[in-house]
Design an enzyme around this catalytic site. Structure first.
Site, short mmCIF file in Angstrom:
data_model
loop_
_atom_site.label_atom_id
_atom_site.label_comp_id
_atom_site.label_asym_id
_atom_site.label_seq_id
_atom_site.Cartn_x
_atom_site.Cartn_y
_atom_site.Cartn_z
N CYS A 2 0.65 -1.10 -0.24
CA CYS A 2 -0.31 0.33 0.34
C CYS A 2 1.11 1.49 -0.36
O CYS A 2 2.02 1.20 0.04
CB CYS A 2 -0.85 -0.42 1.53
SG CYS A 2 -2.08 -1.41 1.45
N ARG A 27 1.47 1.73 -6.16
CA ARG A 27 1.54 0.32 -4.97
C ARG A 27 0.63 -0.66 -4.23
O ARG A 27 0.56 -1.67 -3.51
CB ARG A 27 2.32 1.26 -4.38
CG ARG A 27 3.47 1.66 -4.19
CD ARG A 27 3.90 2.62 -3.05
NE ARG A 27 4.50 1.97 -1.83
CZ ARG A 27 5.44 1.46 -1.33
NH1 ARG A 27 6.57 2.24 -2.43
NH2 ARG A 27 6.00 0.87 -0.60
N TRP A 74 -3.49 -1.78 -1.66
CA TRP A 74 -3.55 -3.58 -1.92
C TRP A 74 -3.82 -4.44 -0.44
O TRP A 74 -3.57 -4.67 0.22
CB TRP A 74 -1.81 -3.63 -2.86
CG TRP A 74 -2.11 -5.13 -3.31
CD1 TRP A 74 -2.77 -5.30 -4.38
CD2 TRP A 74 -1.60 -6.51 -2.38
NE1 TRP A 74 -2.80 -6.52 -4.59
CE2 TRP A 74 -1.81 -7.48 -3.58
CE3 TRP A 74 -1.39 -7.04 -1.55
CZ2 TRP A 74 -1.65 -8.58 -3.46
CZ3 TRP A 74 -1.24 -8.43 -0.79
CH2 TRP A 74 -1.59 -8.73 -2.38
N ASN A 99 0.29 0.27 6.46
CA ASN A 99 1.12 -0.36 5.29
C ASN A 99 1.11 -1.64 5.53
O ASN A 99 2.14 -1.83 6.39
CB ASN A 99 1.87 0.08 4.50
CG ASN A 99 2.78 -0.12 3.50
OD1 ASN A 99 1.84 -1.88 2.90
ND2 ASN A 99 3.66 0.15 2.40
N GLY A 100 1.18 -3.53 5.33
CA GLY A 100 2.26 -4.38 6.04
C GLY A 100 1.16 -5.18 6.30
O GLY A 100 -0.18 -5.17 5.79
N GLU A 482 9.69 -14.47 -18.66
CA GLU A 482 9.58 -13.74 -18.64
C GLU A 482 8.15 -13.56 -19.66
O GLU A 482 7.61 -12.20 -19.32
CB GLU A 482 10.66 -12.83 -18.98
CG GLU A 482 11.09 -11.07 -18.65
CD GLU A 482 9.78 -10.58 -17.37
OE1 GLU A 482 9.61 -9.65 -17.29
OE2 GLU A 482 9.77 -11.37 -16.50
N LYS A 486 4.67 -11.91 -18.54
CA LYS A 486 3.94 -10.58 -18.50
C LYS A 486 2.07 -10.82 -19.40
O LYS A 486 1.72 -10.18 -19.17
CB LYS A 486 4.98 -10.06 -20.09
CG LYS A 486 6.28 -9.43 -19.47
CD LYS A 486 6.02 -7.96 -18.19
CE LYS A 486 6.56 -7.63 -17.49
NZ LYS A 486 6.81 -8.97 -15.86
N GLU A 489 0.64 -11.09 -16.89
CA GLU A 489 -0.12 -10.53 -15.58
C GLU A 489 -1.01 -9.36 -16.98
O GLU A 489 -2.03 -9.02 -15.54
CB GLU A 489 0.60 -9.57 -15.80
CG GLU A 489 1.97 -10.54 -14.49
CD GLU A 489 3.26 -9.79 -14.37
OE1 GLU A 489 3.55 -9.00 -13.30
OE2 GLU A 489 4.63 -9.10 -15.51
N LYS A 604 3.09 -3.10 -7.25
CA LYS A 604 3.97 -2.76 -7.86
C LYS A 604 5.18 -3.23 -7.05
O LYS A 604 5.55 -3.86 -7.18
CB LYS A 604 4.14 -1.27 -8.30
CG LYS A 604 5.89 -1.03 -9.40
CD LYS A 604 5.81 -1.82 -9.83
CE LYS A 604 7.02 -1.67 -11.01
NZ LYS A 604 6.90 -2.03 -12.48
#
Length: 609
Positions: A2, A27, A74, A99-100, A482, A486, A489, A604
């Site tokens: 967050c 975030r 988030w 946040n956490g 990768e 992508k 995602e 992110k």
């Protein structure tokens, strides 16, 4: 994951906080909110939409204030619904953002319920607000700064918090443990944020709080105590977090912008590299590098794939045994520590919780030789490792990493060359040739970016699919991983990657004319083997989409679609082949109408385990 912003001032700070949330939305964007001290009590606006919706609510409600905290979330504990959105209140006296993850929230919740507190959310955050309220009535004797210090001693887990109470106007208290939090210093006003970027244009003077710090913001200054409750002095740094970094310019999305910034980002990452020397990684690097006999790479997600690529380089060019571990798994299994191992952590933000925990675990096992590959010089990871290399990718807003990945690869290649040179495995002529190729990378990437129109045509076909396979061999297998990441995602197409030689060991059963098979086909020693694997796909009616080097002699044919890459780029070919896969994912997502920069369920900066 967050984002937090807080402020005390003698002006309305709500516009500063809302703009800060907009910049921190990468975030987390499940919900957002702002609380102010207005008319002698906390008042708030919250939204389960984006920050733009919150801004409209704030404007309509006339929410203003000189003491405020704000948050973009988030979701971890509790669904992304309004009553779980921050700021969280306690008894209409306290407003708090967090946040956490608080690991002991269940036992604290039961204790607080026993003291008469009613919980209106499913968040672990609410226990912090009520715990602080309890302490204010007793041990803290009405002192918010003291109450937060006492509360943090009872919290287990990771957190960054910002809180104010109605009885103490122009006071905001923050604390951090395992999640980043910075203090922004102004003239007669002070700020808190998860990232200096949130306050760009408001201040360029920052204090980066250390693990366990608690800070009190007042109009005329700040005071900090450390984890031992002792007064602490922290360095004030001038940080030019340019707000222009979050402007889209002519691009449709941040991801597209950041894909096209890669030539510049790699050029910046190479800035100052005149030759291959250990000092690129720190003044004590040569002594460390001469003591090590192996490398352990710890990373998550895209950074993990950069580590897998580096394993090929390190073992081939430097002849250094290398293992690569998913950071979130490493600390939870029995491993065999080696004090002569160089532990390399890779993270865009330098605050990735899993990677930080893995680093600390490796250190606890006696592995003291540590190096961070990171994009943020002020991050906890850089501060906690003996050596580091900054990638200088610049701010990356899009959740799907692009320029962070290719600059990580650039830094890891420099590390490979350094270790190879120290072991006598890199001649002067080889060093000069590798440096020439590295310096030419920006121009080579521009040639690859020019392929965008052809990739758009492919994306229209991919957008109608629900599954895809990605194939690569050797150095390019991690690039296939990768590429698949992508696509899944941001387009939500199920995608998997395999070493091409593994097709006949299971994945070939999935191949039909509805399964696009993306193939990375550099003109290297494995190209003939790869062509045989491609024939296996065609024999089952599969559709091949091939990124082939110009000299690899792979032609367009029925069921074989080829985009010509530049000529083979040797050991650095993985960097070039990454870019068209990014563009394919990006344009497929655009064709499907997904939220490219903010894909569902993701954020992110992963600052929780």
């Amino acid at each position: 994951m967050c984002g937090i912003v807080g402020a005390v001032a003698k002006r309305d700070v709500v516009p500063v906080l809302v703009e800060g949330l907009r910049r921190l939305e990468y975030r987390g964007y499940d919900s957002c909110g702002v609380a102010v001290l207005q008319d002698g009590k906390p008042q708030r606006a919250r939204s389960v939409a984006r920050v733009a919706d919150l801004a409209a609510q704030v404007a309509e409600s006339g929410l203003t204030g000189e003491t405020a905290v704000a948050h973009t979330r988030w979701a971890t504990h509790g669904a992304p619904v309004t009553h779980n959105a921050h700021p969280i209140f306690s008894r209409d006296e306290i407003a708090l953002v967090h946040n956490g993850i608080i690991e002991n929230h269940e036992s604290l919740r039961e204790e607080l319920r026993g003291q008469g507190y009613e919980f209106v959310s499913q968040t672990d955050t609410e226990v912090i607000a009520h715990l602080i309220h309890v302490l204010l009535q007793g041990a803290a004797a009405g002192d918010l700064f003291k109450a937060v210090r006492l509360a943090t001693k009872r919290l287990h887990g990771a957190y960054a918090i910002a809180v104010f109470r109605k009885q103490e106007p122009h006071v905001v208290v923050g604390a951090r443990a395992g999640s980043p939090l910075v203090v922004g210093l102004g003239n007669g006003e002070n700020f808190l944020a998860s990232d200096a970027l949130a306050l760009a244009g408001t201040t360029d003077q920052f204090i980066y709080l250390e693990e366990g710090d608690v800070v009190e913001l007042r109009l005329n200054g700040v005071q900090i105590v450390d984890r031992h409750d002792a007064p602490a002095t922290r360095e004030v740094r001038t940080v030019h977090a340019y707000s222009g970094a979050v402007e889209l310019g002519p691009y449709r999305h941040y991801m597209q912008k950041e894909i096209f910034e890669q030539p510049r980002a790699i050029g910046d990452t190479m800035e100052g590299v005149e030759g291959i020397t250990p000092e690129l990684f720190g003044e004590n690097a040569e002594g460390v590098f001469k003591q090590i006999d192996s490398v352990l790479i710890l990373a998550c997600g895209t950074s993990y794939y950069s580590g897998l690529t580096a394993k090929y380089w390190l073992e081939s060019l430097a002849q250094v045994p290398t293992s690569v571990e998913v950071a979130s798994e490493y600390r939870y299994r029995d491993s065999v520590p080696n004090p002569k191992t160089l532990v390399v952590t890779i993270s865009q933000s330098g605050e990735t919780a899993d990677t930080m925990a893995a680093l600390q675990h490796a250190q606890s096992l006696g592995q003291a030789h540590t190096l961070a590959i990171c994009n943020v010089g002020t991050s906890a990871m850089v501060r906690e490792t003996a050596l580091h290399y900054l990638t200088r990718a610049g701010t990356e807003i899009g959740v799907a990493s692009t320029k962070a990945f290719t600059t990580q690869l650039t830094a890891l290649f420099l590390l490979t060359l350094t270790l190879a040179k120290l072991r006598g495995r890199l001649t002067a002529a080889q060093e000069a040739e590798h440096l020439k190729q590295l310096r030419h990378l920006p121009a080579a990437l521009n040639s690859v970016l020019a392929l965008e129109p052809q990739i758009i045509a492919w994306a229209d076909d991919f957008a109608r699919r629900e599954n895809a396979l990605f194939l690569g061999r050797g150095l390019h297998y991690p690039i296939a991983l990768e590429g698949a990441l992508k696509l899944k995602e941001i387009s939500y197409i199920h995608a998997e990657a395999y070493p091409a030689g593994e097709l006949k060991h299971g994945p070939l059963a999935l191949v039909t004319d509805e399964m696009p098979v993306v193939t990375i086909a550099p003109n290297d020693a494995l190209v003939e083997k790869l062509k045989s694997n491609m024939q296996e796909v065609r024999a089952r009616g599969g559709q091949l989409y091939v990124f082939a080097d110009a000299d690899s002699n792979i032609q367009n044919d029925e069921g074989v679609h080829v985009i010509r890459m530049p000529e083979h780029y040797g050991q650095l070919s993985p960097i070039l082949h990454t870019v068209p896969l990014q563009l394919l994912a990006y344009h497929t997502a655009c064709a499907r109408g997904t939220d490219v920069d903010k894909p569902r369920n993701l954020a992110k900066s992963v600052t929780v385990e």
